[in-house]
Design an enzyme around this catalytic site. Structure first.
Site, short mmCIF file in Angstrom:
data_model
loop_
_atom_site.label_atom_id
_atom_site.label_comp_id
_atom_site.label_asym_id
_atom_site.label_seq_id
_atom_site.Cartn_x
_atom_site.Cartn_y
_atom_site.Cartn_z
N LYS A 155 -6.14 -3.22 -3.36
CA LYS A 155 -7.09 -4.30 -3.71
C LYS A 155 -8.45 -4.02 -3.09
O LYS A 155 -8.57 -3.27 -2.11
CB LYS A 155 -6.58 -5.67 -3.26
CG LYS A 155 -6.45 -5.86 -1.73
CD LYS A 155 -7.70 -6.38 -1.05
CE LYS A 155 -7.58 -6.31 0.45
NZ LYS A 155 -8.70 -6.06 1.24
N VAL A 203 -5.28 5.26 3.87
CA VAL A 203 -4.71 4.37 4.89
C VAL A 203 -5.81 3.82 5.80
O VAL A 203 -6.86 4.45 5.96
CB VAL A 203 -3.60 5.08 5.72
CG1 VAL A 203 -2.45 5.51 4.84
CG2 VAL A 203 -4.14 6.26 6.49
N ALA A 204 -5.52 2.65 6.39
CA ALA A 204 -6.47 1.97 7.30
C ALA A 204 -7.87 1.92 6.69
O ALA A 204 -8.86 2.30 7.30
CB ALA A 204 -6.51 2.64 8.67
N ALA A 205 -7.94 1.45 5.45
CA ALA A 205 -9.17 1.57 4.67
C ALA A 205 -9.75 0.23 4.23
O ALA A 205 -10.83 0.19 3.65
CB ALA A 205 -8.90 2.43 3.44
N GLY A 207 -3.41 -1.21 1.61
CA GLY A 207 -2.39 -0.18 1.35
C GLY A 207 -1.04 -0.55 1.94
O GLY A 207 -0.01 -0.44 1.26
N SER A 256 -0.09 -3.63 2.95
CA SER A 256 0.35 -4.92 2.39
C SER A 256 0.99 -4.75 1.02
O SER A 256 1.99 -5.40 0.70
CB SER A 256 -0.85 -5.86 2.25
OG SER A 256 -1.46 -6.04 3.50
N ASP A 267 -2.58 -10.40 3.44
CA ASP A 267 -2.87 -9.91 2.09
C ASP A 267 -1.61 -9.68 1.26
O ASP A 267 -1.70 -9.38 0.06
CB ASP A 267 -3.63 -8.57 2.16
CG ASP A 267 -5.08 -8.74 2.57
OD1 ASP A 267 -5.63 -9.85 2.41
OD2 ASP A 267 -5.67 -7.77 3.07
O1 C5P Z 1 -2.45 -10.74 8.58
P1 C5P Z 1 -2.75 -9.30 8.91
O2 C5P Z 1 -1.67 -8.69 9.75
O3 C5P Z 1 -3.11 -8.47 7.75
O4 C5P Z 1 -4.05 -9.36 9.82
C1 C5P Z 1 -4.46 -8.28 10.62
C2 C5P Z 1 -5.39 -8.79 11.69
O5 C5P Z 1 -6.62 -9.23 11.12
C3 C5P Z 1 -4.87 -9.99 12.47
O6 C5P Z 1 -4.11 -9.58 13.56
C4 C5P Z 1 -6.15 -10.67 12.90
O7 C5P Z 1 -6.68 -10.03 14.02
C5 C5P Z 1 -7.10 -10.40 11.75
N1 C5P Z 1 -7.14 -11.50 10.77
C6 C5P Z 1 -7.77 -12.68 11.11
N2 C5P Z 1 -7.79 -13.72 10.20
C7 C5P Z 1 -7.25 -13.56 8.98
C8 C5P Z 1 -6.62 -12.34 8.61
C9 C5P Z 1 -6.59 -11.33 9.54
O8 C5P Z 1 -8.29 -12.85 12.22
N3 C5P Z 1 -7.31 -14.56 8.12
#
Ligand code: C5P
Length: 316
Positions: free
Chosen positions: A11, A100-102, A106, A108, A141
């Site tokens: 995405k 990756v890590a982009a 990827g 999710s 995501d």
């Molecule tokens: O939910 P996800 O594991 O993808 O999020 C990765 C990191 O991004 C979280 O640990 C948080 O630090 C940050 N995040 C956030 N608020 C969101 C989504 C992600 O602070 N709504």
């Protein structure tokens, strides 16, 4: 052993706005998420070992229980213990094409594919919203990645409101292979620098989210107007990532001078996408960027927006 092979699209974010901080320490967001035609292929195969195994062709993707695809299988085993006992373990094979890590979801989308694949393998018959609820336990995501397409996402990013899909808009995607941005770092830095301006009460959050629903970028999406969409791209995280990662700024500037309709970093970066008038322009822009930045570390893809999330490619 039965298996399903699934297509798991990446995405991009057409809009990413940080509204505030939540009691759970995540951020309150309003985003517009868009699936693109750049996908990983995930196969989910039944195994008689009662174990979850992950294999991936990409050296930087872990094969242990820190992989979000592994966590997705573990979650299914915990949620449906008797089915897990009946059908046994799963072997997950990831053929990675998404950088990756982009900032392209990827991981999710791999997790979403595992949820869909195990649902099929174990004949659970889960609904889309049940799969999305499970996905929300894995990452913000993941719910979007299940059905994909075009959607407004609010809350942590897990509350979805679908929009008519944008199918044939071409983009060029660029990422320096060796560059990675930590998503927690990006949000934490944003909070340190701009937290004072966060919205504090629920009413202002609701008002701001409603303004996006009836605002210019959604109008442009409803009109399928690529030029207008490209002019309305927005990503708050650029405010912290661009000053820290000059290569991301360089990609934005190189795209802009190649005459694209619009360009923006996706998610927490460091990938940058550019919306183009046509497939032909996208191919030309890719060549131009390659000439301007002749660095082998730079990955470039021509792809397009797509209306689908996880799809079954084959089953045996
Ligand atoms: O939910 P996800 O594991 O993808 O999020 C990765 C990191 O991004 C979280 O640990 C948080 O630090 C940050 N995040 C956030 N608020 C969101 C989504 C992600 O602070 N709504």
């Amino acid at each position: 052993m039965r298996s399903y092979t699934l297509i798991a699209p990446a995405k991009i974010n057409l809009h990413l706005e940080i509204l505030g901080v939540r009691p759970d320490a995540y951020h309150e967001l309003v985003m517009i998420l868009q699936s693109i035609n750049l996908s990983d292929e995930i196969s989910v195969q039944a195994s008689d070992t009662q174990a979850i195994r992950v294999r991936c062709n990409h050296p930087e993707v872990p094969a242990d229980n820190s992989n979000i695809a592994y966590k997705a299988a573990e979650l299914m085993a915990t949620e449906f213990p008797s089915t897990f006992a009946k059908y046994g373990g799963v072997n997950i094979t990831i053929n990675k094409r998404i950088p990756v890590a982009a900032g392209l979801a990827g991981g999710s989308t791999n997790a979403a594919a595992v949820l869909v694949g195990i649902d099929l393998l174990w004949k659970l018959g889960l609904t889309q919203s049940e799969l999305e609820e499970l996905g929300a336990q894995l990452g913000s995501d993941v719910p979007f990645c299940v059905a994909g397409g075009t959607a407004i996402a609010t809350g942590r990013g897990e509350q979805l409101s679908p929009l008519p899909s944008l199918d044939n808009i071409y983009i060029v995607l660029a990422k320096f292979r060796s560059l990675a941005v930590s998503t927690p770092w990006a949000y934490k830095t944003y909070r340190q620098q701009f937290g004072d301006s966060y919205l504090k009460d629920t009413d202002s959050l609701t008002t701001r989210a409603a303004a996006i629903h009836s605002g210019p970028i959604v109008k442009a999406i409803l009109n399928q107007d690529a030029t207008e969409i490209a002019q309305k791209l927005h990503n708050d995280l650029e405010r912290v990532v661009l000053p820290e990662y000059p290569q991301v700024l360089q990609l934005r500037e190189t795209f802009a001078s190649a005459g694209v309709l619009g360009t923006m970093m996706s998610g927490s970066g460091p990938s940058v996408f550019a919306i183009c008038e046509s497939q032909q322009q996208a191919e030309e822009v890719k060549l131009r960027v390659r000439e301007t930045i002749p660095d082998e570390d730079l990955e470039l893809f021509v792809t397009r927006m797509t209306s689908h999330g996880i799809q079954i490619a084959s089953s045996v």
